[in-house]
Design a protein around this motif. Structure first.
Motif, short mmCIF file in Angstrom:
data_model
loop_
_atom_site.label_atom_id
_atom_site.label_comp_id
_atom_site.label_asym_id
_atom_site.label_seq_id
_atom_site.Cartn_x
_atom_site.Cartn_y
_atom_site.Cartn_z
N ARG A 122 20.63 21.42 4.28
CA ARG A 122 20.31 21.14 5.79
C ARG A 122 18.89 20.99 6.24
O ARG A 122 18.61 20.04 6.91
CB ARG A 122 21.04 22.58 6.67
N ALA A 123 17.96 21.65 5.56
CA ALA A 123 16.52 21.52 6.10
C ALA A 123 16.15 20.08 5.57
O ALA A 123 15.33 19.18 6.19
CB ALA A 123 15.88 22.38 5.39
N ALA A 124 16.63 19.59 4.23
CA ALA A 124 16.40 18.37 3.84
C ALA A 124 17.10 17.19 4.58
O ALA A 124 16.19 16.20 4.85
CB ALA A 124 16.75 18.23 2.29
N LEU A 125 18.18 17.43 4.90
CA LEU A 125 18.91 16.39 5.98
C LEU A 125 18.11 16.18 7.30
O LEU A 125 17.91 15.13 7.79
CB LEU A 125 20.16 16.95 6.14
N GLN A 126 17.77 17.17 7.73
CA GLN A 126 16.72 17.28 8.93
C GLN A 126 15.41 16.40 8.73
O GLN A 126 15.10 15.75 9.57
CB GLN A 126 16.57 18.64 9.68
N ALA A 127 14.94 16.85 7.83
CA ALA A 127 13.61 16.24 7.38
C ALA A 127 13.84 14.56 7.30
O ALA A 127 12.89 13.88 7.82
CB ALA A 127 12.94 16.94 6.25
N ARG A 128 15.02 14.12 6.64
CA ARG A 128 15.21 12.84 6.52
C ARG A 128 15.53 12.29 7.72
O ARG A 128 15.14 11.07 8.18
CB ARG A 128 16.39 12.60 5.56
N ARG A 129 16.25 12.90 8.85
CA ARG A 129 16.30 12.38 10.10
C ARG A 129 15.27 12.16 10.89
O ARG A 129 14.83 11.21 11.25
CB ARG A 129 17.37 13.27 10.94
N ASP A 130 14.25 13.19 10.63
CA ASP A 130 12.70 13.21 11.41
C ASP A 130 11.98 11.93 10.90
O ASP A 130 11.37 11.29 11.81
CB ASP A 130 12.04 14.38 11.23
N SER A 131 12.00 11.87 9.49
CA SER A 131 11.50 10.43 8.95
C SER A 131 11.91 9.29 9.26
O SER A 131 11.40 8.25 9.74
CB SER A 131 11.69 10.67 7.36
#
Length: 468
Positions: free
Chosen positions: A401-410
């Motif tokens: 979930r944290a990785a997915l949110q980081a990808r969205r932010d990117s």
């Protein structure tokens, strides 16, 4: 009317005494196995199990309708119910072997004697008629508890069959839930792969334009095209995955394929199971564990019944009849006849038959105990595996979930740079595709967690469901 006895009553008493001293003697090997105790394995038999309709926690109307259809029409459940009915009929059959039985008989016999028979001359070659109305009453005494033991064994077998029928329903329910999760996950994956394919195609087009303007090398176009081909292949596999899951749902719910295809579109169910209070404590309530325990008690009772075969069988038979040559005399006082027959049957020498039967029942008890122990130990192992697997998936989902949110932010930052003219459209397309692939990874983890939760409940067991 006369009473007839096969033996005087004092002689019957003497015969009874001789009977007890002359019976065959059991000579069998003792029971070798002992059932594992629930307390020694930290397994409770009084914990509160899950509800039989645990799938309602998924809050999915389509799934609920599928389960209702499957639990009514699945052929495997029909077979389990047939075994249950047969086991219940066995109880009535055993119960009927003890106590009073009455049989009626009406007959008319027409016979001719031989002319060369050893009879007085007036009776040679003559026809005669005999009319009979009779009632045969018999009563069997269960002095040694054989029928009681057989009845206990039959009830244990019926209870085990009932529990196994409940377990069969849970097996069908788990198969439906697991397949439904797979179907919805395959549909969601198909949508993401369609998006991934369109993004890969846009990247190919973008690189080709850059190559035409001399801003990209030919090998970049080839690499992008290869990635597009791979995306198309994954899309085809996803389509097949959806079809296979739909076919399985149709078979499990005993419905035509059109009924599955007509279900409304829906997202993957949202269902979070709290694992903190889960463990092996409630395994004593699992239907198959309880059924195995009932098989032990039924086998033990069967062994007691086989041991009772070594003791005498005591019956009383009473035959009351009306017999006359002329129909008009049939119901007269003189046509009445009565025969009373107390009988004791004792096994003096059975040529090993009774010992073989008792040995067989002893072996059955050993087998039932071994099956129970194996079932219980397997349930404990499976539960521990499922709990640890689910805990690992929950941890992996948190990290993902944290990785997915980081990808969205990117992706948002690249879009902002693109709008400001600080990034190329190719960079933005590549970042969008990486976000889509991160969503696919998130979907896979969600699916695994949902499947693992369903498998854990199936392993822990639920409250027994009523038979159809």
């Amino acid at each position: 009317m006369r009473n007839y006895h096969t033996l005087p009553l004092p002689a019957l008493g003497l015969l009874a005494a001789l009977t007890l001293s002359a019976c065959a003697t059991p000579d069998v090997a003792p029971v070798k196995s002992q059932p594992l105790t629930a307390a020694a394995l930290a397994v409770s038999e009084t914990a509160t199990p899950y509800r039989a309709d645990w799938w309602t926690a998924l809050n999915d109307d389509s799934l609920n309708r599928l389960l209702q259809q499957a639990l009514q029409n699945n052929p495997g459940l029909d077979a389990a119910d047939a075994r249950l009915r047969a086991a219940r009929a066995g109880i009535d059959s055993v119960a009927s072997s003890e106590g009073l039985k009455v049989n009626g008989r009406i007959s008319r016999t027409r016979s001719r004697t031989s002319e060369f028979d050893a009879l007085p001359p007036p009776m040679l070659g003559e026809w005669s008629t005999l009319n009979t109305v009779a009632a045969d009453l018999s009563y069997r005494f269960d002095f040694w508890g054989k029928t009681r033991a057989q009845l206990s064994a039959a009830r244990g077998q019926a209870r085990a069959a009932e529990l196994e029928a409940s377990d069969a329903r849970q097996s069908v329910a788990y198969a439906i839930v697991s397949t439904y999760i797979e179907w919805r996950s395959a549909q969601a994956a198909q949508n993401l792969l369609q998006l991934d394919q369109s993004q890969a195609a846009a990247i190919v087009q973008s690189i080709r334009q850059r190559a035409q303007n001399g801003l990209a090398q030919p090998d970049e176009v080839l690499q992008a095209q290869a990635q597009l081909n791979e995306a198309e292949e994954r899309q085809l596999r996803a389509t097949q995955r959806v079809a296979q899951a739909a076919h399985a749902l149709a078979a499990l719910s005993a419905q035509p394929q059109t009924a599955i295809d007509a279900l409304p579109a829906a997202e993957l169910p949202q269902w979070q199971l709290d694992t903190r209070a889960l463990g092996t404590a409630s395994l004593g309530l699992r239907a198959d564990v309880q059924a195995a325990r009932e098989r032990i008690e039924a086998s033990r009772a069967g062994m007691d019944a086989a041991r009772a075969d070594f003791y005498p069988d005591v019956r009383i038979n009473l035959l009351a009849s009306l017999t006359a040559q002329e129909t008009g005399d049939l119901f007269s006082r003189g046509a009445r006849a009565l025969q009373l027959t107390p009988a004791i049957t004792l096994p003096i020498f059975s040529n090993g038959e009774l010992n073989a039967r008792l040995n067989s029942r002893t072996a059955e008890l050993d087998g039932a105990i071994a099956s129970y122990n194996q079932t219980l130990l397997g349930a404990i192992r499976d539960t521990a595996d499922r709990v640890s697997q689910l805990q690992a998936l929950n941890q992996a989902e948190t990290a993902n979930r944290a990785a997915l949110q980081a990808r969205r932010d990117s992706a948002d930052k690249v879009k902002s740079r693109l709008d400001a003219g600080l990034a190329s459209r190719g960079n933005w397309l590549a970042e969008q595709r990486r976000l889509t692939q991160a969503r696919q990874s998130w979907l896979d983890l969600q699916t695994q967690r949902l499947q693992s939760q369903a498998a854990l409940i199936r392993t822990l067991g639920t409250a027994p469901a009523a038979a159809r």
